[in-house]
Design an enzyme around this catalytic site. Structure first.
Site, PDB file in Angstrom:
ATOM      1  N   HIS A   1     -12.523 -50.874  83.237  1.00  0.00           N
ATOM      2  CA  HIS A   1     -11.547 -49.844  82.865  1.00  0.00           C
ATOM      3  C   HIS A   1     -11.135 -49.859  81.407  1.00  0.00           C
ATOM      4  O   HIS A   1     -10.325 -49.036  80.995  1.00  0.00           O
ATOM      5  CB  HIS A   1     -10.271 -50.001  83.698  1.00  0.00           C
ATOM      6  CG  HIS A   1     -10.395 -49.450  85.075  1.00  0.00           C
ATOM      7  ND1 HIS A   1     -10.116 -48.135  85.376  1.00  0.00           N
ATOM      8  CD2 HIS A   1     -10.789 -50.033  86.229  1.00  0.00           C
ATOM      9  CE1 HIS A   1     -10.325 -47.944  86.670  1.00  0.00           C
ATOM     10  NE2 HIS A   1     -10.726 -49.080  87.216  1.00  0.00           N
TER      11      HIS A   1
ATOM     12  N   THR B   1      -6.812 -39.675  83.832  1.00  0.00           N
ATOM     13  CA  THR B   1      -6.866 -38.844  85.032  1.00  0.00           C
ATOM     14  C   THR B   1      -5.740 -37.816  84.988  1.00  0.00           C
ATOM     15  O   THR B   1      -5.825 -36.771  85.629  1.00  0.00           O
ATOM     16  CB  THR B   1      -6.719 -39.688  86.315  1.00  0.00           C
ATOM     17  OG1 THR B   1      -5.619 -40.588  86.155  1.00  0.00           O
ATOM     18  CG2 THR B   1      -7.991 -40.456  86.613  1.00  0.00           C
TER      19      THR B   1
ATOM     20  N   LYS C   1      -1.989 -44.016  73.054  1.00  0.00           N
ATOM     21  CA  LYS C   1      -1.832 -42.691  73.661  1.00  0.00           C
ATOM     22  C   LYS C   1      -1.114 -41.719  72.711  1.00  0.00           C
ATOM     23  O   LYS C   1      -1.066 -40.512  72.939  1.00  0.00           O
ATOM     24  CB  LYS C   1      -1.090 -42.791  74.993  1.00  0.00           C
ATOM     25  CG  LYS C   1      -1.915 -43.471  76.097  1.00  0.00           C
ATOM     26  CD  LYS C   1      -1.131 -43.574  77.396  1.00  0.00           C
ATOM     27  CE  LYS C   1      -1.874 -44.301  78.507  1.00  0.00           C
ATOM     28  NZ  LYS C   1      -2.841 -43.456  79.243  1.00  0.00           N
TER      29      LYS C   1
ATOM     30  N   LYS D   1      -5.459 -33.737  86.305  1.00  0.00           N
ATOM     31  CA  LYS D   1      -4.394 -33.141  87.126  1.00  0.00           C
ATOM     32  C   LYS D   1      -3.835 -31.895  86.444  1.00  0.00           C
ATOM     33  O   LYS D   1      -3.588 -30.869  87.089  1.00  0.00           O
ATOM     34  CB  LYS D   1      -3.258 -34.149  87.341  1.00  0.00           C
ATOM     35  CG  LYS D   1      -3.669 -35.430  88.061  1.00  0.00           C
ATOM     36  CD  LYS D   1      -2.548 -36.479  87.964  1.00  0.00           C
ATOM     37  CE  LYS D   1      -3.075 -37.857  88.309  1.00  0.00           C
ATOM     38  NZ  LYS D   1      -2.142 -38.932  87.901  1.00  0.00           N
TER      39      LYS D   1
ATOM     40  N   LYS E   1       2.639 -39.809  80.732  1.00  0.00           N
ATOM     41  CA  LYS E   1       1.722 -40.925  80.952  1.00  0.00           C
ATOM     42  C   LYS E   1       2.417 -42.185  80.471  1.00  0.00           C
ATOM     43  O   LYS E   1       3.518 -42.095  79.935  1.00  0.00           O
ATOM     44  CB  LYS E   1       0.422 -40.706  80.168  1.00  0.00           C
ATOM     45  CG  LYS E   1       0.691 -40.305  78.694  1.00  0.00           C
ATOM     46  CD  LYS E   1      -0.591 -40.066  77.911  1.00  0.00           C
ATOM     47  CE  LYS E   1      -1.299 -38.787  78.241  1.00  0.00           C
ATOM     48  NZ  LYS E   1      -2.547 -38.978  78.949  1.00  0.00           N
ATOM     49  N   ARG E   2       1.831 -43.369  80.670  1.00  0.00           N
ATOM     50  CA  ARG E   2       2.452 -44.576  80.128  1.00  0.00           C
ATOM     51  C   ARG E   2       2.645 -44.452  78.627  1.00  0.00           C
ATOM     52  O   ARG E   2       1.852 -43.789  77.946  1.00  0.00           O
ATOM     53  CB  ARG E   2       1.586 -45.813  80.440  1.00  0.00           C
ATOM     54  CG  ARG E   2       1.766 -46.340  81.831  1.00  0.00           C
ATOM     55  CD  ARG E   2       3.183 -46.720  82.162  1.00  0.00           C
ATOM     56  NE  ARG E   2       3.556 -47.995  81.568  1.00  0.00           N
ATOM     57  CZ  ARG E   2       3.613 -49.133  82.236  1.00  0.00           C
ATOM     58  NH1 ARG E   2       3.343 -49.180  83.524  1.00  0.00           N
ATOM     59  NH2 ARG E   2       3.961 -50.256  81.627  1.00  0.00           N
TER      60      ARG E   2
HETATM   61  C1  LIG Z   1      -2.230 -39.816  86.925  1.00  0.00           C
HETATM   62  C2  LIG Z   1      -1.118 -40.732  86.623  1.00  0.00           C
HETATM   63  C3  LIG Z   1      -1.207 -41.607  85.543  1.00  0.00           C
HETATM   64  C4  LIG Z   1      -2.385 -41.637  84.612  1.00  0.00           C
HETATM   65  O1  LIG Z   1      -2.158 -40.734  83.554  1.00  0.00           O
HETATM   66  P1  LIG Z   1      -3.058 -40.755  82.240  1.00  0.00           P
HETATM   67  O2  LIG Z   1      -2.609 -39.537  81.521  1.00  0.00           O
HETATM   68  O3  LIG Z   1      -4.474 -40.655  82.681  1.00  0.00           O
HETATM   69  O4  LIG Z   1      -2.750 -42.003  81.526  1.00  0.00           O
HETATM   70  C5  LIG Z   1      -0.142 -42.450  85.283  1.00  0.00           C
HETATM   71  N1  LIG Z   1       0.957 -42.436  86.050  1.00  0.00           N
HETATM   72  C6  LIG Z   1       1.078 -41.600  87.095  1.00  0.00           C
HETATM   73  C7  LIG Z   1       2.331 -41.629  87.903  1.00  0.00           C
HETATM   74  C8  LIG Z   1       0.048 -40.720  87.412  1.00  0.00           C
HETATM   75  O5  LIG Z   1       0.185 -39.903  88.474  1.00  0.00           O
END
Ligand SMILES: *Cc1c(COP(=O)(O)O)cnc(C)c1O
Length: 803
Positions: free
Chosen positions: A355, A651, A549, A655, A543-544
């Site tokens: 990863h 991911t 990022k 979404k 996101k985190r």
């Molecule tokens: C999908 C998801 C992530 C991953 O988000 P990235 O933008 O790919 O870092 C992190 N936290 C939650 C709660 C998510 O649903």
């Protein structure tokens, strides 16, 4: 399943009585939720039993997905949808004067993971069950999930996530299926029938008790299992009632220490903190998981040498890499197989998903710690490494440089990625670019050595949760326009593309987005008492929080926009609401400072009469699966702006596109594949490429101070961090300043700024043409089917697991 409204109502009322001796009038919302959850779980039991029997009695290969994290979120809605009884339950409850939506809010969000990696594991379980693959999860039942985030005075404050406080309706404790996991002690070798035999002694036994959660497939009567392990004291050594430990105080401490193995999730996204407890957690759930697999397998009565024909183990990152030596241990010590046979079975059984390529995030353990905690496993890892190095020596001659680079043990550490690669038949990256970088750069030597072992499996997301559940309005429009075949075959979403130029469909799409945005605006008003304009562009980065990022890039652009709006009162822009949501690792100072920076900007901007109708900044606290489901359907713009080469896949990006947001992104991770899917006219790309970034890291040549001194626009922004402009003490954002200037801007924020600002201008212009914007959004939805985790899982099944 077959259910009618009347039967449901009866069942439900009976459940309330049998659980709580209450009827609907007396029961609290929580009790009403628990009764519903228990009833739905019960509804899945027959299929669960049948699925399990079927797996035991048939020769079908069983897949086990080992993951330190499962970011499950809520399950009620998901389970109702997959059982196909959502409408009946909703109407039945209405008859009884109960709102399903209200009960859904009672469920705790199971946050047993940090972010993308844990959510991927949860999406994969849903897809495996739906595709009818015999695929099960194996993980840890943390007593406390990822911390709950509160924002106090602009700062992140962490609150423990006591998610089990009221019990967890979806689980079933199976004390009878417990295993014993052994820690510490010593190993000696004896000879038995001319064979060397390892004896592990003086160890400490910990009981691993499984809690099973049914994983319900989409309307297919399949119910798989997510098995989460909890640590308990082992009775034979520790007899509480007889106080065999001598004194009660010590006995209680011992119990506390054992249970602490599964008490907290490490709130750390990408780096390894090198803590003994973490290594204990890893061995604990891996050992219990493998023991339980072997036990189930043996019921079949097949020879153990055929294990790999009936079992596949996928390890999610290196956290479960001890699966390699643990399976070896069982095959050698308990099944008495010779090393070569055991090794052949192990490699054929295990596959590894990588990863990350960030060197500082590659997991390694100090030898002394490893040896002390896992003495038998250590001797096995030593032997795996000895044989592997011999193999290298034979193949490459005395190329010591290469051998030391590839060795599993070196520089005083056990390198978990090397162990996972050597012990697996498949190593996959999680997006095309990521896999390419692994093969050509980071793991080049391994790729040369193990021809054909490396492969790509681009991540995916379950469209059942991220579209059907999160965005019912869009789901209805899709069904209205293209029917419902896409639900089973998500690639068929592409049919929706035909409506991209259809004026009526565009209008409907726009209205849906607006309704979703209005809902979110209400939520924001309720929770934060801030008015946001649903007509404005909802520009979201959720996101985190991490340097790579680049939430900082987004925030600096907002400051720049604010500066320009203040300078020129007539500056025409499309009004915009910038929404952030992100948790920072509690010990990550820079990340926490960026949260404070965003909130400081929000304070300044949201109450400034000059700009308050043009831009707003919102920080939504406590990002998690439930909040993600609420906000993603409302996005017009999806910010995916990581430094190229750093985001393995992402991911969140998938979404957002699936819900019709336009991606503003770098050529990183799966953004590249999103661009391929939608065409470059339907995505906004900016910034350095991964080759350029990697080249800078390798050869230098980037100097952030040069940009700072030569670019007045950027200089102003950086100066505003520390010159009192933001109404905070000048040292408040000193870490950010140092990161950008003193330490040369590791993630190229300043380097990419102009390119990013230009991309933002393009979005501003594009949004004025609603027809065009809706066309782009529709194309994004239509092209998102390929990112369904169903497709990802089909590839794992065919190309790795051979099922
Ligand atoms: C999908 C998801 C992530 C991953 O988000 P990235 O933008 O790919 O870092 C992190 N936290 C939650 C709660 C998510 O649903």
């Amino acid at each position: 399943m077959n259910l009618n409204k009347e039967r449901f109502k009866e069942d439900y009322q009976r459940k309330l009585v049998s659980l709580f001796a209450e009827d609907i009038k007396e029961a609290s919302k929580l009790h009403k939720f628990i009764a519903l959850g228990e009833l739905i779980k019960e509804y899945s039991f027959e299929n669960w039993l049948r699925t399990n029997k079927n797996y035991i009695n048939s020769d079908r290969k069983q897949v086990y997905y080992f993951s330190m994290e499962f970011l499950i979120g809520r399950l009620l809605e998901n389970n109702l949808i997959n059982l196909g009884i959502r409408d009946i339950v909703k109407v039945g409850l209405e008859d009884l004067g109960i709102s399903l939506e209200e009960l859904e809010m009672e469920e705790k969000d199971a946050g047993l993971g940090n972010g993308g990696l844990g959510r991927l594991a949860a999406c994969f379980l849903d897809s495996m069950a739906t595709l009818g693959i015999a695929g099960h999860g194996n993980g840890i039942r943390y007593k406390y999930g990822l911390f709950e985030q509160k924002i106090v005075n602009g700062y992140q404050v962490e609150v423990p996530d006591n998610w089990l406080k009221d019990g967890y309706v979806w689980e079933v404790r199976r004390r009878d299926k417990a295993c014993i996991v052994k820690f510490g002690g010593n190993v000696r070798f004896t000879e038995e029938d001319g064979k060397l035999k390892a004896i592990h002694e003086n160890y400490e036994s910990v009981l691993a008790v499984p809690y099973d959660i049914p994983v319900i497939g989409y309307r297919n009567e399949v119910v798989n299992t997510l098995r989460l392990w909890s640590a308990e004291i082992f009775g034979a050594e520790f007899d509480f009632s007889s106080f065999s430990m001598g004194d009660y105080q010590r006995a209680m401490e011992y119990k506390y220490n054992v249970e602490s193995i599964t008490s907290v999730l490490y709130p750390d996204d990408r780096t390894e903190k090198g803590r003994l407890l973490r290594l204990k957690q890893e061995y604990f759930f891996v050992s219990a998981g493998i023991q339980s697999i072997i036990r189930t397998f043996k019921k079949k009565g097949k020879p153990i040498t055929e294990l790999y024909k009936y079992v596949a183990i996928q390890i999610n990152d290196t956290h479960p890499a001890l699966a390699v030596p643990e399976l070896m241990r069982i095959l050698i010590d308990e099944e008495n197989l010779p090393w070569e046979t055991a090794w052949d079975i192990t490699v054929k059984t295990i596959a590894y998903t990588n990863h990350t390529i960030m060197a500082e995030a590659l997991e390694k353990w100090p030898i002394d710690m490893f040896k002390g905690l896992l003495p038998r496993i250590w001797t096995i890892v030593e032997e795996i490494n000895r044989r592997f190095c011999m193999e290298l020596l034979e193949k490459y001659g005395q190329d010591w440089n290469r051998i030391s680079k590839m060795s599993i043990i070196g520089d005083g550490y056990v390198k978990m990625a090397h162990l996972a690669i050597v012990g697996s038949h498949s190593v996959n990256g999680v997006a095309e670019l990521h896999t390419k970088i692994l093969k050509e750069q980071e793991l080049k030597l391994f790729n040369e050595h193990f021809q054909g072992r490396f492969n790509n499996k681009t991540n995916g997301i379950t469209h059942r949760r991220w579209l059907i559940e999160a965005n019912p309005r869009l789901t209805n429009l899709l069904i209205e326009t293209i029917g419902d075949r896409w639900i089973k075959k998500p690639e068929e979403l592409i049919e929706f593309k035909k409506f991209a130029k259809d004026g009526a469909a565009r209008d409907k799409f726009y209205k849906i987005k607006q309704q979703n945005k209005i809902d979110l605006a209400k939520y924001i008003k309720n929770k934060y008492d801030i008015d946001v304009d649903p007509e404005s562009i909802f520009d979201i980065q959720a996101k985190r929080l991490h340097g790579y990022k680049r939430q900082l890039l987004n925030a600096l652009y907002i400051l720049d926009l604010y500066n320009r709006l203040k300078e020129d009162k007539n500056l025409e822009i499309s009004p915009r609401t910038f929404i952030f949501s992100a948790k920072a690792f509690p010990g990550y100072t820079l990340a926490k400072e960026i949260i404070k920076f965003i909130n400081t900007l929000a304070q300044k901007i949201n109450y400034d009469e000059d700009v308050k109708d043009k831009i707003k900044v919102i920080f939504l606290e406590n990002y998690g699966v439930t909040l993600a489901e609420r906000i993603i359907p409302c996005a017009n713009v999806s910010q995916q702006i990581s430094t190229a080469s750093k985001e393995a896949s992402g991911t969140g990006n998938m979404k957002f596109m699936m819900n019709g947001a336009i991606t503003l992104g770098t050529l990183d991770g799966a953004n590249i594949e999103i661009k391929d899917a939608v065409g470059e006219e339907n995505i906004i790309i900016f910034g350095l490429t991964s080759d350029e970034v990697i080249n800078y890291y390798k050869n230098g040549g980037y100097n952030s101070k040069e940009i700072y001194s030569s670019n007045a626009r950027i200089k102003r922004l950086v100066d505003q961090l520390t010159n009192g402009f933001l109404n905070v003490p000048p040292t408040e954002f000193l870490n950010i300043y140092n990161h950008l200037i003193t330490y040369n801007d590791e993630f190229f924020v300043l380097k990419d700024f102009e390119s990013y600002a230009n991309a933002q201008e393009r979005i501003d212009k594009l949004y004025r043409d609603k027809g065009k914007w809706n066309e782009m959004a529709i194309i994004n939805v239509a092209a998102s089917g390929r990112f369904s985790s169903d497709n990802t899982i089909i590839k794992y099944a065919r190309e790795i697991w051979n099922v």
